[in-house]
Design an enzyme around this catalytic site. Sequence first.
Site, PDB file in Angstrom:
ATOM      1  N   LYS A  25       0.804  -1.222   0.000  1.00 60.66           N
ATOM      2  CA  LYS A  25       0.000   0.000   0.000  1.00 60.66           C
ATOM      3  C   LYS A  25       0.837   1.272   0.000  1.00 60.66           C
ATOM      4  O   LYS A  25       0.394   2.306  -0.480  1.00 60.66           O
ATOM      5  CB  LYS A  25      -0.946   0.021   1.213  1.00 60.66           C
ATOM      6  N   LYS A  63      -5.152 -10.098  -7.176  1.00 61.17           N
ATOM      7  CA  LYS A  63      -6.327 -10.212  -6.305  1.00 61.17           C
ATOM      8  C   LYS A  63      -7.429  -9.268  -6.789  1.00 61.17           C
ATOM      9  O   LYS A  63      -7.128  -8.162  -7.233  1.00 61.17           O
ATOM     10  CB  LYS A  63      -5.873  -9.817  -4.896  1.00 61.17           C
ATOM     11  N   LYS A  72     -10.540  -3.279  -4.798  1.00 57.54           N
ATOM     12  CA  LYS A  72     -11.175  -2.011  -5.159  1.00 57.54           C
ATOM     13  C   LYS A  72     -10.162  -1.015  -5.710  1.00 57.54           C
ATOM     14  O   LYS A  72     -10.538  -0.023  -6.316  1.00 57.54           O
ATOM     15  CB  LYS A  72     -11.978  -1.431  -4.000  1.00 57.54           C
TER      16      LYS A  72
HETATM   17  P1  AMP Z   1     -11.308  -4.688   3.110  1.00 53.01           P
HETATM   18  O1  AMP Z   1     -12.280  -4.186   2.106  1.00 53.01           O
HETATM   19  O2  AMP Z   1      -9.887  -4.608   2.665  1.00 53.01           O
HETATM   20  O3  AMP Z   1     -11.546  -4.123   4.469  1.00 53.01           O
HETATM   21  O4  AMP Z   1     -11.583  -6.254   3.225  1.00 53.01           O
HETATM   22  C1  AMP Z   1     -12.714  -6.764   3.899  1.00 53.01           C
HETATM   23  C2  AMP Z   1     -12.715  -8.285   3.923  1.00 53.01           C
HETATM   24  O5  AMP Z   1     -12.800  -8.802   2.579  1.00 53.01           O
HETATM   25  C3  AMP Z   1     -11.465  -8.906   4.539  1.00 53.01           C
HETATM   26  O6  AMP Z   1     -11.849 -10.038   5.303  1.00 53.01           O
HETATM   27  C4  AMP Z   1     -10.664  -9.336   3.340  1.00 53.01           C
HETATM   28  O7  AMP Z   1      -9.799 -10.416   3.634  1.00 53.01           O
HETATM   29  C5  AMP Z   1     -11.754  -9.745   2.364  1.00 53.01           C
HETATM   30  N1  AMP Z   1     -11.304  -9.642   0.963  1.00 53.01           N
HETATM   31  C6  AMP Z   1     -10.891  -8.518   0.322  1.00 53.01           C
HETATM   32  N2  AMP Z   1     -10.557  -8.791  -0.952  1.00 53.01           N
HETATM   33  C7  AMP Z   1     -10.758 -10.134  -1.125  1.00 53.01           C
HETATM   34  C8  AMP Z   1     -10.608 -11.039  -2.243  1.00 53.01           C
HETATM   35  N3  AMP Z   1     -10.183 -10.622  -3.441  1.00 53.01           N
HETATM   36  N4  AMP Z   1     -10.933 -12.342  -2.048  1.00 53.01           N
HETATM   37  C9  AMP Z   1     -11.379 -12.787  -0.840  1.00 53.01           C
HETATM   38  N5  AMP Z   1     -11.550 -11.986   0.240  1.00 53.01           N
HETATM   39  C10 AMP Z   1     -11.243 -10.681   0.111  1.00 53.01           C
END
Ligand code: AMP
Length: 347
Positions: A125, A209, A212
Amino acid sequence: MTDASATAPAYTGPRRILSGIQASGALHLGNYLGALKRFTALQDSGAPCFLFVADLHAITVWQDPALLAAQTREIAAAYIASGLDPAKSTIFPQSAVRAHAELAWILNCVARLGWLDRMTQFKEKSGKHKERASVGLYTYPVLQAADILLYKATEVPVGEDQKQHLELTRDIAGKFNTDFNAPGYFPLPEPLIQGPATRVMSLRDGAAKMSKSDPSDQSRINLTDDADTIASKIRKSKTDMGVMPEPGEGLDDRPEVKNLIAIYAALSDRTREEITAEFAGQGFGAFKPALADLAVSSLAPVTAEMRRLMDDPAEIDRVLRDGAERAAGIADPVIAEVKKIVGFWQA
Ligand code: AMP
Ligand code: TRP
């Protein structure tokens, strides 16, 4: 880093499940399959669930103050729309329970610089100019440890990308317990990284991956996409010249195909093996429309409910206010106890 679990006396408190999602804009299929859908599945597992909107984490990178509260409501709406019942699960904004920030400071003094230096998410990041990253982005994983330990959570459902942060949380918990001679005070929480879609990949590149922050909107399915957009993104998703694999075929050299099968399995609550057996030998001309139909029919009710809730911010605010009160009911006595353990002055 050493795992303290081998030597520490076991924590004997009750099971608690906790997780969070950052209040930083659009949710995608990775968040839904890796996190939201899994939280809902755990809601009736017998342990209370705490799901929060990580707004303190969100501001480790710039967030427009005019949008942050709406982003917070949107994540809360996604929790509810995915099937979490605010009467059963505690849904709240992280910043509304001040003990998160208090415990984070104390744990900042427990965590070691060397441990944080190893965190790969900070490296990703902060990019090339890490001296320009916020200090908050660096200590982000310590705040995450505070989120978890403040509720003495024993299980933390997350996607694969959070594994390292959970390991750090266990190390911080173990060191706190040892340093302050409080054996078994904090549990060493278990990460729950389970199911066929713990790491959903980009629809354009099986090595990246789904995220967003990917500049291409075609790379992800957003929870706000309409049915036509979802179907079109799946139709145009990258595959290869082959056909659907036979059972037992290794897919490491076909990451895009592997990803689509994982998505199908996770959406339909079946295993990858079952999906492979069903479509073996067929062309993508048959598989992609089936996947598009499944994605649309699974996501449409979630999206519709999210929209309904976003049109009624008062209902979301009621849930968040009530959740924050219930969360503080658990967190406040814990932070009071921690301050005593650390030896702070008390009246
Ligand atoms: P965040 O939006 O970064 O706060 O992520 C929220 C949740 O979504 C966390 O548990 C992440 O591990 C999960 N997550 C984010 N991106 C992915 C992805 N591409 N595949 C699976 N889980 C994800
Ligand atoms: N860092 C997590 C993510 O980006 C969000 C998060 C913050 C979290 N605090 C947490 C997840 C505590 C689980 C437990 O996905």
